[in-house]
Design a protein around this motif. Structure first.
Motif: not given
Lengths: 255, 401
Positions: A2, A4-5, A8-9, A11-12, A15-16, A19-20, A90-92, A95, B68, B70, B89, B92, B95, B97-98, B109
């Protein structure tokens, strides 16, 4: 995936990275400022004199920043997109994510950094007494062409990076050389006259020179060159997409 | 509903990824092929729970990854009518730090929830995770268990049509596990399907409506879970049999004795299941084969069942049952113990020994520690919990104190 994702990505992403840390996203702006200060101090005396019109340190810094900020965006968009599939493995691998869609978040987050830096830059231009012409409305258009070009090249390299990690280093080196072959910290007229026509074949000149035209000389951008660049960008994009369709299965297996 | 038809997947193995590019440019082959899946077909109705079992490398994970989305299959098609969320997952995109809250948004999301959807469920997810004030602290302050709890809480609230579960029901403490299983049951009642990969045969028998047995990338058995689990243990037994002869010798380090007589093999079979996966309450046959090097008399052969913690559960020997064993030189003898396995579910080991009678000083001729393992899974008859199966008679007496 999406929209929105992706947002969001982006945006992250901003800051990512920090972060910290205490001032967080502000580091995004500190870096270009430091660069600009260094270049201004080192080069203003050497090259400033060659700039047409008055040759104050201000005029050089405006010339420099007008080119350097978009170049930074351009360059890091390409280098970061090149490695994006492996970085986000890690995501690919867990998901389902649309691969051509994913790198857009890099384009967005880089665009945001550019936007913030530009705001600071415009304030600076006004403070130094330079005039801002109506041609400034061309800037978003030039920037769009530049980033489509960056996305296409980055996506093209990203496909091959999955199979050959050396591509990452090659891209970094090419970007470094490309930077010095583009008149950003210097003006093209300091080069020997025999070399100067070669710069016509540098696609980055199409947008870098256009920014300089607008901010320093209050002149319209080189529209013909930009249209030409936009066409090239789309050809690369289509080629990359066709290659992607053929290799998608392998990319997902290899990542 | 999920419908898979003739899914095949092979992986090309390259020495290095760049060989794939060489292949495209030159048109020559630079790979060897591994067939991970061959002609897999099945369908899963809404509300059905399906277990996938098979030995390591049978293709279970590849199948889950294809379901899935992938990785892509070489050929075949599958129709998936709704959102599929894998519990593979878990976490997945987290982070560290969050804060927990921010990670709920990011992970949610990624799992396909929209922002307003997450906002609506935020309280439920927070409550489910039992993290208390930690939810506002950065993830790096969490213990592993807490992170998994958060991840699981997000995943179960993603409202998919189908869950893919890969051996992760070991999240958190017993209380939380119980909550998770409750949640999955509720999900099933509401028409969600679950695809479940596990080595826990008991879980497969208890939770699944159907099971799929994969072996070398092919569906070997499909249907009733009891039936499929038996087939699976038959397959494993075949593999063990191949190495059985060596079994005792292989474990010289944990066997000791004078070796005047040796235990040459120990095996266990359930009478109904005909495998080493045995129902609680089923009769099983423990067969100990001994072989003597010299003429011996007044011997006793026994076994001891131990649970996975090494706790002794039950043991006895032929002497205590009034038998004397004598062996001539080079004689082989099989001692068969028929035992009703009134044990709670779990993994067990058999230790076996041959020794002289206690009246002769209990000299160990051969002691073989944990030579064979078996599993008690599932239960026929009245439900019970605990480490052993007792058979209570229940009567009612109205009106008395």
């Amino acid at each position: 995936m999406k929209t929105s994702l992706i947002i969001e990505y982006a945006r992250r992403d901003l800051s990512e990275r920090f972060a910290g840390s205490e001032i967080g996203g502000l580091w995004n702006v500190v870096w270009p400022l430091v660069n600009i200060a260094i270049y201004t101090i080192i080069f203003s005396k050497i090259i400033g004199a060659r700039l047409p019109g008055d040759s104050s340190a201000y005029s050089y810094s405006i010339y420099l920043v007008a080119g350097l900020l978009p170049w930074n965006t351009f360059s890091s968009t390409i280098t970061r997109i090149t490695t994006v599939f492996v970085q986000k493995r890690a995501i690919l691998t867990k998901i389902r994510v649309s691969l051509p869609y994913l790198p857009i978040y890099i384009v967005l987050s880089e665009a945001f950094i550019y936007f913030v830096s530009m705001m600071i830059f415009i304030v600076y231009v006004i403070l130094t007494g330079y005039e801002i012409s109506e041609y400034i409305f061309f800037v978003p258009l030039i920037f769009a062409v530049q980033q489509i070009f960056a996305f296409s090249v980055g996506f093209f390299c990203a496909i091959f990076y999955v199979f050959m990690r050396d591509i990452g280093e090659v891209v970094s080196i090419v970007m470094q050389i490309w930077f010095w072959f583009t008149p950003i910290v210097y003006v093209v007229t300091i080069l020997p006259e025999t070399l100067q026509p070669l710069f016509r074949y540098n696609p980055a000149c199409a947008f870098i020179n256009s920014y300089q035209q607008i901010f320093l000389f209050n002149q319209p951008p080189f529209l013909r060159n930009l249209i030409f660049l936009a066409i090239i960008a789309h050809i690369i994009l289509i080629a990359a997409y066709l290659i992607y369709l053929k290799l998608e299965k392998d990319i997902r297996d290899f990542v | 509903m999920i419908k898979a038809e003739n899914i095949s997947k092979s992986f090309k193995i390259y020495e290095k990824p760049s060989d794939r590019l060489k292949e495209i440019v030159s048109g020559l082959d630079y790979h060897s092929k591994v067939h991970a899946l061959r002609n897999i077909s099945f369908n899963i109705e809404d509300g059905e729970t399906v277990g996938i079992i098979g030995q390591n490398g049978a293709g279970k994970s590849t199948l889950l990854k294809i379901l899935n989305g992938v990785i892509l299959p070489d050929c075949g098609s599958f129709i998936n009518s709704g959102r599929t969320t894998g519990l593979l997952e878990l976490g997945t995109g987290f982070n560290i730090e969050y804060s927990g809250i921010e990670n709920i948004y990011l992970n949610g999301m990624l799992l396909g929830m929209s922002k307003p959807e997450i906002e609506n469920k935020l309280v439920t997810i927070k409550d489910f995770s039992d993290l208390g004030d930690f939810i506002n602290k950065p993830l790096r302050t969490y213990s592993t268990g807490m992170t998994m709890r958060l991840a699981f809480s997000i995943a179960v609230h993603a409202d998919p049509k189908c869950f893919l579960v890969d051996e992760v029901l070991t999240v958190g403490d017993a209380y939380f596990q119980h909550k998770c299983i409750e949640k999955l049951r509720e999900f099933r009642r509401n028409g969600g399907s679950i695809i479940f990969v596990s080595h826990d045969m008991n879980a497969i028998k208890m939770l699944c409506d159907k099971a799929i047995l994969l072996n070398n990338g092919e569906v070997v058995e499909y249907g009733n879970p009891d039936h499929v689990v038996n087939k699976y243990s038959f397959l494993t037994a075949q593999m063990i049999d191949r190495g059985n002869k060596m079994l005792v010798e292989d474990r010289e380090n944990i066997s000791y004795g004078t070796f005047e007589a040796k235990i040459s093999s120990v095996s266990i079979r359930g009478e109904m299941s005909e495998s080493d996966i045995i129902f609680s309450g089923e009769y099983a046959v423990i067969k100990v084969i001994v072989e003597s090097q010299v003429d011996l008399s007044d011997l006793a052969v026994g076994f001891m069942l131990k649970d996975r913690f090494g706790q002794e559960i039950f043991g006895t020997n032929t002497f205590h049952h009034g038998y004397d064993i004598s062996l001539a030189k080079k004689e082989k003898l099989a001692i068969v113990f028929k035992v009703q396995m009134n044990l709670g579910v779990g993994k067990y080991f058999i230790t076996s020994a041959i020794h002289s009678k206690p009246t002769h000083g209990s000299k160990h001729l051969h002691w073989a520690e944990k030579v064979v393992s078996f599993e008690v899974a599932g239960n026929k008859g009245n439900y019970y919990e605990g480490v052993c199966k007792l058979y209570p008679d229940i009567s009612f007496d109205k009106g008395s104190d």
